[in-house]
Design an enzyme around this catalytic site. Structure first.
Site, short mmCIF file in Angstrom:
data_model
loop_
_atom_site.label_atom_id
_atom_site.label_comp_id
_atom_site.label_asym_id
_atom_site.label_seq_id
_atom_site.Cartn_x
_atom_site.Cartn_y
_atom_site.Cartn_z
N HIS A 263 58.90 17.81 -24.80
CA HIS A 263 58.18 17.66 -23.53
C HIS A 263 56.80 18.30 -23.52
O HIS A 263 56.12 18.22 -22.49
CB HIS A 263 58.99 18.26 -22.38
CG HIS A 263 60.23 17.48 -22.04
ND1 HIS A 263 60.24 16.49 -21.07
CD2 HIS A 263 61.47 17.54 -22.54
CE1 HIS A 263 61.47 15.99 -20.99
NE2 HIS A 263 62.24 16.61 -21.87
N LYS A 454 51.04 20.72 -8.37
CA LYS A 454 51.71 20.88 -9.66
C LYS A 454 51.72 22.37 -9.98
O LYS A 454 51.06 23.15 -9.30
CB LYS A 454 50.98 20.11 -10.77
CG LYS A 454 49.45 20.39 -10.78
CD LYS A 454 48.71 19.58 -11.83
CE LYS A 454 48.36 18.16 -11.45
NZ LYS A 454 49.09 17.14 -12.17
N ARG A 455 52.48 22.77 -11.01
CA ARG A 455 52.42 24.17 -11.42
C ARG A 455 50.97 24.56 -11.72
O ARG A 455 50.18 23.73 -12.17
CB ARG A 455 53.31 24.40 -12.66
CG ARG A 455 54.80 24.38 -12.38
CD ARG A 455 55.21 25.48 -11.41
NE ARG A 455 55.09 26.80 -12.01
CZ ARG A 455 56.12 27.56 -12.37
NH1 ARG A 455 57.36 27.16 -12.17
NH2 ARG A 455 55.92 28.75 -12.89
N LYS A 460 46.00 22.41 -16.72
CA LYS A 460 45.98 21.41 -15.64
C LYS A 460 44.66 21.46 -14.85
O LYS A 460 44.38 20.57 -14.05
CB LYS A 460 47.17 21.64 -14.71
CG LYS A 460 48.53 21.41 -15.39
CD LYS A 460 49.69 21.72 -14.44
CE LYS A 460 51.05 21.72 -15.11
NZ LYS A 460 51.59 20.34 -15.33
N THR A 562 54.48 13.56 -14.04
CA THR A 562 55.33 12.65 -13.27
C THR A 562 54.86 12.61 -11.81
O THR A 562 55.07 11.62 -11.12
CB THR A 562 56.81 13.07 -13.33
OG1 THR A 562 56.89 14.49 -13.14
CG2 THR A 562 57.43 12.70 -14.65
N LYS A 566 54.30 9.56 -8.77
CA LYS A 566 54.74 9.63 -7.36
C LYS A 566 53.59 9.31 -6.42
O LYS A 566 53.77 8.62 -5.40
CB LYS A 566 55.33 11.03 -7.07
CG LYS A 566 56.61 11.29 -7.86
CD LYS A 566 57.01 12.77 -7.92
CE LYS A 566 58.04 12.96 -9.04
NZ LYS A 566 58.33 14.39 -9.32
#
Ligand code: HTE
Length: 713
Positions: A263, A454-455, A460, A562, A566
């Site tokens: 992952h 998100k985290r 990110k 993911t 969404k």
């Protein structure tokens, strides 16, 4: 409920989220359970029943403060305790080697300290199909035998202490996403739930079968990253020591049973356990790992007789420094399938971290692009949009998401577009009311709802979004913004409690929000909110109300994502880099309907190789320069001078995530977003096309691929 004086929505709000994971990895597993049940695939999910799942995030003076979430204290009505499936899990002890009556070498694992695993079952119903699968979570209990020994010795207090410490195994989830902490309790957790699950699987197999040769035909085990990697060794132990099979037979059964999903490629996430720690906790398993490695190294040497470095690189044991076991290598060698979670990520594991293994056994490698369940992420969480869609194309999409393609022609239907916008508007009003309740600030529902949830992680690049917001603030202040399209920036996410830079990012965003939201000069144009305690139930409020989805990771770093799917499903447009599943989203929706910017994965690699110098990019970007200076000069930290220095230093000196390298392109692309939003009708049409083309991102599609290409079920 009304008769009893209750409002059902108040009741829903009381329900705690079972926060048993950290981020996308755990949520993906939850979507898969929903899809497996709905596709009527007979499957069980295994994990740990943590007393404390992910912490509750509170914000105090702009900073994250973690509080334990007591999700079980008011009782959990969705699970069944199954004491009849209690399983003994052994730790520590030593091995004893002997020869049996037939002269065969046998190994006993003796003098162990044992813990009981108690099963708790949560039924997972499929959608309107009469199927109910099971999620079996293990809770640690002390073992009676183990206590008795001590009680007999007369050391009552020691006996009680050991009882307490063994039950700590399932106490708390480690809260770092994509960072592996090499602590013993974590390894105990991994072996605890894995060993209980393997015994459960073998018990169920033996209830109906006698020949272990058929085991791989009856059982497929998908390893969700390397956290359950020791399952491979545990099955070998069971087959060799308990079931008396010879090595080659046991190994053939094992490798035909297991498949491994990787992952992430982030080096800090790759698990490796010190040999010493591992060998003390699981002495028999260490012996088996050595034997697996011995045989594997012989194969590698045979295949590449003149390449002396290859065995060293591919070994299950990292011999540099204090020896460590590489769990990903164990997974690859012990499985018949290795998959990545998007097309790009799969190509990168083949060419980068697992290249030697791809050279060695290319047939094992395959791509399984992630997906999400539309039952939760559209039907349940966005009832208005669901109703509008079903009125026009029927309900088929609930179990076949590709049916959404039927919406494509509606992107040219003015009447439909009006209704589509009304739905988004109503959802935005709901979220605005939530923000008003939480923050006491009014939100303009006509503004672009620009969202990054998100985290919190450097890769990110929440900092890229923050710098953009500062730049926009400055351009409004300077009067250079032109006819500014109003924006509401929404950020949410948890930081690992030990991740200093991530926590500082939360503080920065909150401080920026405090300044901007209070400044009358920008008030009707820009607002910034950090929503606390991001979790599934909050996500369900956010996605339906979003216009713009921020997917801005450094290319090559986000294995899939993911959340991106969404947003798309709920009609948000994406601004994003060509990373993870964003690439496939762009392919599906078409480049006119997505805002792509930034360096591509190979360009990032090249820039890194040639030596990335952030200052070069800064010198060429006056806007970036001014935004950074505002932070450096404590404009957002007048009472805490210098607190954001670590952020500025990192961006300026050695930033591995290359925020500055993508800033100008990001800013230019955000301007395109604003211009596009001004044409409300064409924006709505693009929104429809995003939903219409999101069909391939159903986890039903993903799970069907696992089922036919890996599990053969
Ligand atoms: C990826 C994300 C992907 C998601 O899996 C992630 N991998 C981890 N967490 C994720 O969200 C992960 C956590 C701990 C150890 C190893 C990996 O970052 C599901 O969408 O891109 O595949």
């Amino acid at each position: 409920m009304a008769e009893l004086g209750y409002d059902i929505d108040d009741i829903y709000e009381q329900e705690p989220d079972p926060g048993l994971g950290n981020g996308g990895l755990g949520r993906l597993a939850a979507c898969f359970l929903d899809s497996m049940a709905t596709l009527a695939i007979p499957a069980t999910g295994y994990g740990i029943r943590y007393d404390y799942g992910i912490f509750k995030q509170t914000i105090q003076k702009g900073a994250q403060v973690e509080v334990p979430e007591e999700w079980l204290t008011l009782g959990n009505p969705w699970e069944f305790e199954r004491p009849e499936f209690t399983i003994k899990v052994c730790f520590y002890g030593k091995t004893a080697h002997r020869t049996d009556k037939q002269g065969k070498l046998k190994v006993d694992w003796i003098d162990t300290q044992d813990v009981l695993a108690m099963a708790y079952d949560t039924p997972i119903p499929g959608y309107h199909n009469g199927v109910v699968n099971n999620l079996r979570l293990w809770s640690a209990r002390s073992s009676a035998e183990f206590e008795l020994e001590y009680f007999n010795d007369g050391d009552y207090i020691k006996a009680c202490e050991d009882k307490i410490s063994s039950e700590n195994i399932s106490r708390v989830l480690y809260p770092s996403d994509t960072v592996s902490k090499g602590v013993e309790l974590r390894l105990k957790q991994e072996y605890f739930f894995t060993a209980a699950s393997m015994q459960d699987i073998v018990r169920r197999f033996k209830a109906h079968n006698t020949d272990f040769g058929t085991f791989p035909d009856k059982v497929a085990i998908q390893l969700n990253d390397t956290h359950p990697a020791v399952a491979i060794v545990e099955l070998m132990r069971i087959l060799l020591d308990d079931e008396d099979l010879d090595w080659d037979t046991a190994w053939d059964i094992t490798t035909r049973t297991f498949a491994y999903t990787n992952h992430t490629m982030l080096p800090e996430a790759l698990e490796s356990w010190p040999v010493k720690l591992f060998g003390e906790l699981l002495p028999r398993h260490l012996e088996i790992i050595y034997e697996i490695n011995h045989r594997f190294m012989a194969e590698v040497t045979m295949r590449y007789p003149h390449d002396l470095d290859r065995p060293r690189r591919m070994s299950l044991i990292d011999e540099r420094g204090a020896r460590r076991i590489r769990m990903s290598h164990l997974c690859i060698v012990g499985s018949h399938s290795v998959n990545g979670v998007s097309r790009l990520h799969t190509e990168l594991i083949k060419s980068d971290i697992f290249k030697d293994f791809y050279d060695f056994s290319p047939e094992k490698f395959n791509a399984k692009t992630n997906g999400i369940t539309q039952r939760r992420w559209l039907k349940k969480s966005n009832p208005r949009l669901s109703a509008l869609i079903s009125e026009n194309i029927g309900e088929g999409w609930v179990t076949d998401l590709t049916e959404l393609k039927k919406l494509v022609p509606f992107a040219e239907d003015g009447g439909f577009l009006d209704k589509w916008r009304e739905v988004k508007q109503a959802n935005k009003k709901d979220l605005a009311a939530y923000i008003k309740k939480e923050k006491g600030v009014d939100v303009d529902t006509g503004s672009i709802f620009d969202v990054q949830v998100k985290r919190i992680h450097e890769y990110k690049r929440q900092l890229l979004f923050a710098l953009y917001l500062v730049a926009e603030y400055l351009s409004i202040k300077h009067g250079t913004a032109g006819d500014f399209v109003p924006r509401t920036a929404i950020i949410a996410g948890k930081a690992a409690p030990s991740y200093t830079m991530a926590k500082l990012t939360i503080k920065l965003v909150n401080n920026i929000a405090a300044v901007i939201n209070r400044d009358p000069a920008v008030n009707d144009k820009l607002k910034v909110f950090f929503l606390e305690n991001y979790r599934v139930s909050l996500a369900e409020k956010i996605f339906p109300a979003s216009d713009l989805s921020e997917q801005i990771s450094t290319a090559g770093k986000e294995a899939s994502g993911t959340g991106n799917m969404k947003f798309m499903l709920n009609g948000a447009l994406t601004i994003g880099t060509l990373d993870g599943a964003n690439i496939e989203i762009a392919d599906e929706v078409g480049e006119e309907n997505i805002f792509i910017f930034g360096k591509k994965a190979h360009e990032i690699q090249e820039l890194r190789k040639s030596g990335y110098d952030p200052r070069k990019f800064l010198l060429n970007s006056p806007v970036l320069e001014e935004a950074l200076r505002l932070i450096e000069e404590n404009f957002f930290s007048p009472f805490e001078k210098g607190i954001f220095n670590p952020i500025c230093d990192s961006l300026l000196l050695n930033d591995p995530f290359m925020v500055f390298a993508d800033f100008d392109d990001y800013l230019a692309t955000q301007k395109k977003v604003s211009a596009a939003y001004l044409d409300r009708n064409s924006w709505a049409a693009r929104s429809v096309l995003n939903t219409a083309n999101s069909g391939m991102f159903s986890s039903d599609r993903t799970v069907s691929e696992y089922a036919s290409e890996i599990w053969d079920v």
